[in-house]
Design an enzyme around this catalytic site. Structure first.
Site, PDB file in Angstrom:
ATOM      1  N   HIS A   3      31.214  25.087 -22.985  1.00 20.67           N
ATOM      2  CA  HIS A   3      30.101  26.334 -23.419  1.00 20.67           C
ATOM      3  C   HIS A   3      29.594  26.871 -22.133  1.00 20.67           C
ATOM      4  O   HIS A   3      29.483  27.970 -21.779  1.00 20.67           O
ATOM      5  CB  HIS A   3      29.255  26.011 -24.385  1.00 20.67           C
ATOM      6  CG  HIS A   3      29.824  25.727 -25.779  1.00 20.67           C
ATOM      7  ND1 HIS A   3      29.642  24.703 -26.244  1.00 20.67           N
ATOM      8  CD2 HIS A   3      30.570  26.522 -26.403  1.00 20.67           C
ATOM      9  CE1 HIS A   3      30.048  24.651 -27.414  1.00 20.67           C
ATOM     10  NE2 HIS A   3      31.006  25.714 -27.641  1.00 20.67           N
ATOM     11  N   LYS A  12      28.811  26.058 -42.977  1.00 21.37           N
ATOM     12  CA  LYS A  12      29.110  24.689 -42.306  1.00 21.37           C
ATOM     13  C   LYS A  12      27.738  23.975 -42.434  1.00 21.37           C
ATOM     14  O   LYS A  12      26.637  24.314 -42.784  1.00 21.37           O
ATOM     15  CB  LYS A  12      29.057  25.262 -40.807  1.00 21.37           C
ATOM     16  CG  LYS A  12      30.366  25.923 -40.246  1.00 21.37           C
ATOM     17  CD  LYS A  12      30.471  25.893 -38.994  1.00 21.37           C
ATOM     18  CE  LYS A  12      31.877  26.498 -38.341  1.00 21.37           C
ATOM     19  NZ  LYS A  12      32.207  26.613 -36.903  1.00 21.37           N
ATOM     20  N   ARG A  45      39.908  28.367 -24.906  1.00 23.99           N
ATOM     21  CA  ARG A  45      40.328  27.145 -24.519  1.00 23.99           C
ATOM     22  C   ARG A  45      41.959  27.211 -24.278  1.00 23.99           C
ATOM     23  O   ARG A  45      42.616  26.440 -23.325  1.00 23.99           O
ATOM     24  CB  ARG A  45      39.901  25.942 -25.364  1.00 23.99           C
ATOM     25  CG  ARG A  45      38.512  25.797 -25.378  1.00 23.99           C
ATOM     26  CD  ARG A  45      38.086  24.886 -26.503  1.00 23.99           C
ATOM     27  NE  ARG A  45      38.631  25.535 -27.845  1.00 23.99           N
ATOM     28  CZ  ARG A  45      38.090  25.166 -28.978  1.00 23.99           C
ATOM     29  NH1 ARG A  45      37.333  23.784 -29.117  1.00 23.99           N
ATOM     30  NH2 ARG A  45      38.247  25.533 -29.968  1.00 23.99           N
ATOM     31  N   SER A  97      32.817  21.135 -29.773  1.00 27.26           N
ATOM     32  CA  SER A  97      31.748  20.369 -30.109  1.00 27.26           C
ATOM     33  C   SER A  97      32.220  19.190 -31.343  1.00 27.26           C
ATOM     34  O   SER A  97      31.437  18.088 -31.324  1.00 27.26           O
ATOM     35  CB  SER A  97      30.957  21.306 -30.929  1.00 27.26           C
ATOM     36  OG  SER A  97      30.323  22.038 -29.864  1.00 27.26           O
TER      37      SER A  97
END
Length: 160
Positions: free
Chosen positions: A18, A42, A91, A129
């Site tokens: 990040h 979440k 990514r 994460s």
């Protein structure tokens, strides 16, 4: 007119991947809003307030960064802070399809806000994460994945 970008995410927790995207975006835009998504679907490890505080700590040396939170539609939030851009990190190719769908919807909702993709540094292309939390949960080495402030916060969540 200043160029203002929003870098949205859950940042649960913020990683070096990040930070790579944020640092590079901060060189391109006059202001960057790191916007922590308050996603009720979440179950985050860190509260929104904890995530915001960690982000503030690890970005304190980037003068054009502001940390905020939002819920609802990203383009509405971006408009509320006068942003003309959204920055998303990629990514791998697998991220692109999902991001393209989100970008297409955002463009439909507000044609005045552009989305910019930044490919992460190759050394962080595997990093998420979720992976960091899993490694931390089992007391694995995470010092190369997150700043020391985040490492300490994770260690407090998963005491030995």
């Amino acid at each position: 007119m200043a160029s203002i970008a929003v870098v949205p995410g859950s940042f649960d927790p913020i990683t070096y991947g990040h930070l790579d995207i944020i640092t590079r975006a901060a060189k391109v835009f006059d202001e960057i809003y790191i916007s922590v998504l308050n996603n009720s679907s979440k179950r985050p490890l860190f509260t929104v307030e904890e995530r915001m505080e960690l982000i503030k700590q690890v970005t304190k040396d980037i003068p054009n960064v502001k940390v905020d939170t939002f819920h609802g539609l990203l383009v509405e939030y971006a408009a509320s802070v006068n942003a003309n851009a959204i920055v998303r990190g990629l990514r791998a190719v697998s991220d692109f399809e999902y991001e393209m769908q989100i970008t297409s919807m955002n463009r439909l909702l507000d044609k005045g806000i552009e989305t910019f993709f930044i490919m992460t540094n190759n050394q962080y292309s595997f990093l998420s994460s979720s992976i960091v939390k899993e490694v931390a949960q089992y007391h694995g080495e995470i010092s190369e994945l997150v700043p020391i402030e985040v490492e300490k916060a994770l260690n407090s969540k998963f005491p030995k």
